[in-house]
Design an enzyme around this catalytic site. Structure first.
Site, PDB file in Angstrom:
ATOM      1  N   GLU A   3       0.815  -1.219   0.000  1.00  0.00           N
ATOM      2  CA  GLU A   3       0.000   0.000   0.000  1.00  0.00           C
ATOM      3  C   GLU A   3       0.851   1.272   0.000  1.00  0.00           C
ATOM      4  O   GLU A   3       0.463   2.277  -0.600  1.00  0.00           O
ATOM      5  CB  GLU A   3      -0.942   0.017   1.206  1.00  0.00           C
ATOM      6  CG  GLU A   3      -2.077  -0.991   1.139  1.00  0.00           C
ATOM      7  CD  GLU A   3      -1.745  -2.313   1.812  1.00  0.00           C
ATOM      8  OE1 GLU A   3      -2.665  -3.137   2.000  1.00  0.00           O
ATOM      9  OE2 GLU A   3      -0.547  -2.531   2.135  1.00  0.00           O
ATOM     10  N   PHE A  63     -11.636  -6.732  14.242  1.00  0.00           N
ATOM     11  CA  PHE A  63     -10.542  -7.205  13.397  1.00  0.00           C
ATOM     12  C   PHE A  63     -10.235  -6.178  12.313  1.00  0.00           C
ATOM     13  O   PHE A  63     -11.117  -5.716  11.611  1.00  0.00           O
ATOM     14  CB  PHE A  63     -10.907  -8.551  12.770  1.00  0.00           C
ATOM     15  CG  PHE A  63      -9.875  -9.076  11.809  1.00  0.00           C
ATOM     16  CD1 PHE A  63      -8.635  -9.497  12.267  1.00  0.00           C
ATOM     17  CD2 PHE A  63     -10.143  -9.138  10.448  1.00  0.00           C
ATOM     18  CE1 PHE A  63      -7.677  -9.978  11.388  1.00  0.00           C
ATOM     19  CE2 PHE A  63      -9.190  -9.624   9.561  1.00  0.00           C
ATOM     20  CZ  PHE A  63      -7.954 -10.047  10.028  1.00  0.00           C
ATOM     21  N   GLN A  64      -8.964  -5.799  12.207  1.00  0.00           N
ATOM     22  CA  GLN A  64      -8.467  -4.826  11.232  1.00  0.00           C
ATOM     23  C   GLN A  64      -9.179  -3.473  11.355  1.00  0.00           C
ATOM     24  O   GLN A  64      -9.392  -2.780  10.361  1.00  0.00           O
ATOM     25  CB  GLN A  64      -8.571  -5.368   9.805  1.00  0.00           C
ATOM     26  CG  GLN A  64      -7.600  -6.525   9.548  1.00  0.00           C
ATOM     27  CD  GLN A  64      -7.440  -6.877   8.087  1.00  0.00           C
ATOM     28  OE1 GLN A  64      -8.331  -6.635   7.279  1.00  0.00           O
ATOM     29  NE2 GLN A  64      -6.306  -7.487   7.754  1.00  0.00           N
ATOM     30  N   LYS A 120     -17.904  -0.792   5.839  1.00  0.00           N
ATOM     31  CA  LYS A 120     -18.304  -1.804   4.865  1.00  0.00           C
ATOM     32  C   LYS A 120     -19.816  -1.848   4.676  1.00  0.00           C
ATOM     33  O   LYS A 120     -20.303  -2.029   3.545  1.00  0.00           O
ATOM     34  CB  LYS A 120     -17.787  -3.176   5.304  1.00  0.00           C
ATOM     35  CG  LYS A 120     -17.966  -4.245   4.233  1.00  0.00           C
ATOM     36  CD  LYS A 120     -17.221  -5.523   4.578  1.00  0.00           C
ATOM     37  CE  LYS A 120     -17.354  -6.546   3.452  1.00  0.00           C
ATOM     38  NZ  LYS A 120     -16.594  -7.785   3.758  1.00  0.00           N
ATOM     39  N   MET A 133      23.889   9.598   2.780  1.00  0.00           N
ATOM     40  CA  MET A 133      23.697  10.909   3.395  1.00  0.00           C
ATOM     41  C   MET A 133      24.013  10.878   4.882  1.00  0.00           C
ATOM     42  O   MET A 133      24.652  11.792   5.426  1.00  0.00           O
ATOM     43  CB  MET A 133      22.264  11.409   3.160  1.00  0.00           C
ATOM     44  CG  MET A 133      22.056  12.849   3.585  1.00  0.00           C
ATOM     45  SD  MET A 133      23.117  14.006   2.695  1.00  0.00           S
ATOM     46  CE  MET A 133      22.154  14.260   1.214  1.00  0.00           C
TER      47      MET A 133
END
Length: 561
Positions: A51, A113-114, A163, A470
């Site tokens: 993602e 969940f999630q 959802k 760097m």
């Protein structure tokens, strides 16, 4: 009676009506309805391999065009994986709309969940956010989000949709106009402000323009060039402003800041009038803000009133659209020679050009970039973050807006590869080159899978010095070269990993360069090979980006060798 559509279908239909042609989306349980709706949509779906890659790709798409980039993810870890890419867009004022699935409404706040409170998490890094609890508000919310993302000072807008709201059916009614209360126009340019700027220029003997990314966002690069030429004023840009003014122009100072040119830093700090156009006076540009441009009268023009007097005091601050303001000033150009001032700047350029020392038989990273510039000058350059990023900005000559796409404010390693992927999808006709470091490239190396499966013709050049360069430079300068986990080499082994081999495993052509005599031929092969190509350039282990103004110091403490 019209067919009833699911909330997810209404969301996608609204995207279609708003002209969205491509989204970067990763599926999951709370986002499955979106992907089912996308399966019946003409919108092209690009599946990133992570993602974060999708967020950076949407950011690259937006940076390359100015159009709003769109990415999507599921709830919980899908949404949290987007955060770095969204913070990057927020810091650099990039227009994006992010759509995430959320757990069912009845489960919100129950540690389902999630489930994460993604609205709470993202408040500091978005321009606005929405948690849509009523399906009848979906179309208007999406339209509002697109308006907000690309109006005023651009930025990311987040939409979180449970959802059950995605699954509810209702009649689709497209809302083409944003809510009236959201519409804000910048204050009109006044004659009084224009006259004040013209009067300040008339009194000045050493004027300098400091142009930022706001000039590019406003589409005001042509107006800036006309203004600089009409008034004969030299132009320094910020890192984000690179391309706002052509760097091959006699009035160009390139860019200022920690690793900007010596002459840009000196001109901006020793001028008596600094005209700041669409720039935010970031600490990497100014060094010590109390010491920055102390002799100068500062005029700051910006679309965002919160930027004026935030970091550096302005003698005159104007909230306005910079394109409109420059158009007004360009009606009455007042050319003056400024012979002494231009002479001083020419002296700084002669004494302290951007330069480097060649090591015989070794591949210098700066020469790689110069050679790419000579052979593919009009290409879109998308670096990662680190030394290679600064060398790209120093040794490539940028002549137009949106030619350098870089993570400026956040400075996020892992930006380059997925952002280049998004830029190439946005501009398929352009040559898009990701110039990366071996450390930065590995942070989103999985996007080689997306590039291969979607046949995205990104050219990838790795300046491979086997270090986190760097930070290693800071160790050399300030920590007696004591290495604190910045050496990426494997003892007794050849350079690690085998980037060319990894690319070939994905079906992507590749080549390695160890000898500078092979460099030009290798770059030619990369540019002439259809489709994606990875070029692994094994550069000197330790080289420093110079000049360098140490953090918090002033231009007078610039390090040149």
């Amino acid at each position: 009676m019209n067919k009833l559509l699911k909330g997810a279908e209404i969301t996608i239909r609204t995207l279609e009506r708003l002209g969205v042609e491509l989204v970067f989306a990763y599926p999951g349980g709370s986002a499955i309805e979106f992907h089912q709706a996308l399966a019946d949509s003409p919108i092209r779906v690009i599946l990133p391999r992570h993602e974060q890659g999708g967020a950076f790709a949407a950011c690259g798409y937006a940076r390359a065009t100015g159009r709003t980039g769109v990415c999507m993810a599921t709830s919980g870890p899908g949404a949290t994986n987007l955060l770095t890419g969204i913070a990057d867009a927020y810091m650099d004022s990039v227009p994006m709309v992010i759509i995430t699935g959320q757990v069912e409404s009845k489960l919100i706040g129950r540690n389902a969940f999630q489930e994460t409170d993604i609205i709470g998490m993202t408040r500091p890094i978005v321009k606005h956010s929405y948690l849509v609890m009523k399906p009848e508000e979906l179309s208007q919310t999406v339209t509002d989000a697109f308006y907000l993302a690309n109006s005023g000072r651009p930025g990311p807008v987040w939409i979180d949709i449970p959802k059950d709201v995605q699954q509810r059916r209702l009649e689709f009614r497209f809302c083409p106009e944003p809510s009236p209360e959201l519409i804000r126009k910048p204050p009109a340019v006044t004659e009084q402000d224009c006259e004040a700027v013209l009067a300040a220029i008339a009194r000045s003997r050493r004027p300098c323009i400091y142009a930022g990314g706001g000039v590019i966002a406003a589409g005001a690069a042509e107006e800036l060039t006309r203004f600089a030429e009409g008034f004969n004023i030299p132009v320094a840009t910020s890192l984000m402003g690179i391309g706002a003014f052509p760097e091959d122009h006699p009035l160009s100072l390139k860019w200022l800041g920690m690793h900007g040119s010596y002459y840009a830093n000196y001109a901006a700090n020793e001028c008596d009038l600094l005209l700041a156009f669409g720039a935010r006076f970031a600490d990497r540009s100014t060094g010590s803000p109390d010491e920055f441009a102390r002799p100068a009268r500062i005029i700051h023009i910006d679309i965002d009133p919160s930027e004026i007097n935030k970091n550096v005091r302005a003698d005159l601050g104007v909230t306005a659209d910079i394109r409109e303001f420059l158009e007004r000033l360009n009606r009455t150009p007042r050319f003056r020679e400024y012979a002494e001032w231009h002479g001083r700047i020419a002296g700084w350029k002669r004494a302290h050009p951007l330069a480097y020392r060649d090591e015989p038989g070794k591949v210098q990273p700066q020469r790689v970039i110069e050679t790419i510039c000579r052979m593919a000058g009009d290409a879109v350059i998308v670096p990662g973050v680190g030394q290679h990023q600064m060398w790209s900005a120093q040794f490539y000559t940028f002549t137009r807006p949106r030619q350098l796409l870089t993570s400026g404010g956040l400075g996020s390693m892992g930006f380059g590869l997925p952002a280049a992927m998004g830029a190439k999808l946005a501009r398929p006709e352009a040559t898009v080159i990701n110039i990366d470091g071996d450390g930065s490239f590995q942070m989103n190396i999985q996007e080689l899978g997306t590039i291969a499966t979607e046949e995205i013709a990104v050219k990838m050049v790795i300046l491979n010095n086997q270090h986190l360069g760097m930070v290693a430079q800071l160790e050399d300068r300030f920590y007696h070269s004591r290495r604190g986990n910045t050496d990426l080499r494997v003892r007794g082994e050849r350079p690690f990993p085998d980037f060319a081999g990894i690319a070939r495993c994905y079906g992507i052509p590749s080549r390695e360069v160890y000898d500078p005599a092979e460099l030009e031929d290798a770059i030619r092969e990369m540019l002439e090979t259809p489709g994606p190509f990875l070029l692994d350039c094994h550069t000197v282990y330790l080289d420093h980006v110079l000049p360098m103004i140490p953090g918090g110091k002033s231009y007078r403490e610039i390090i040149t060798e």
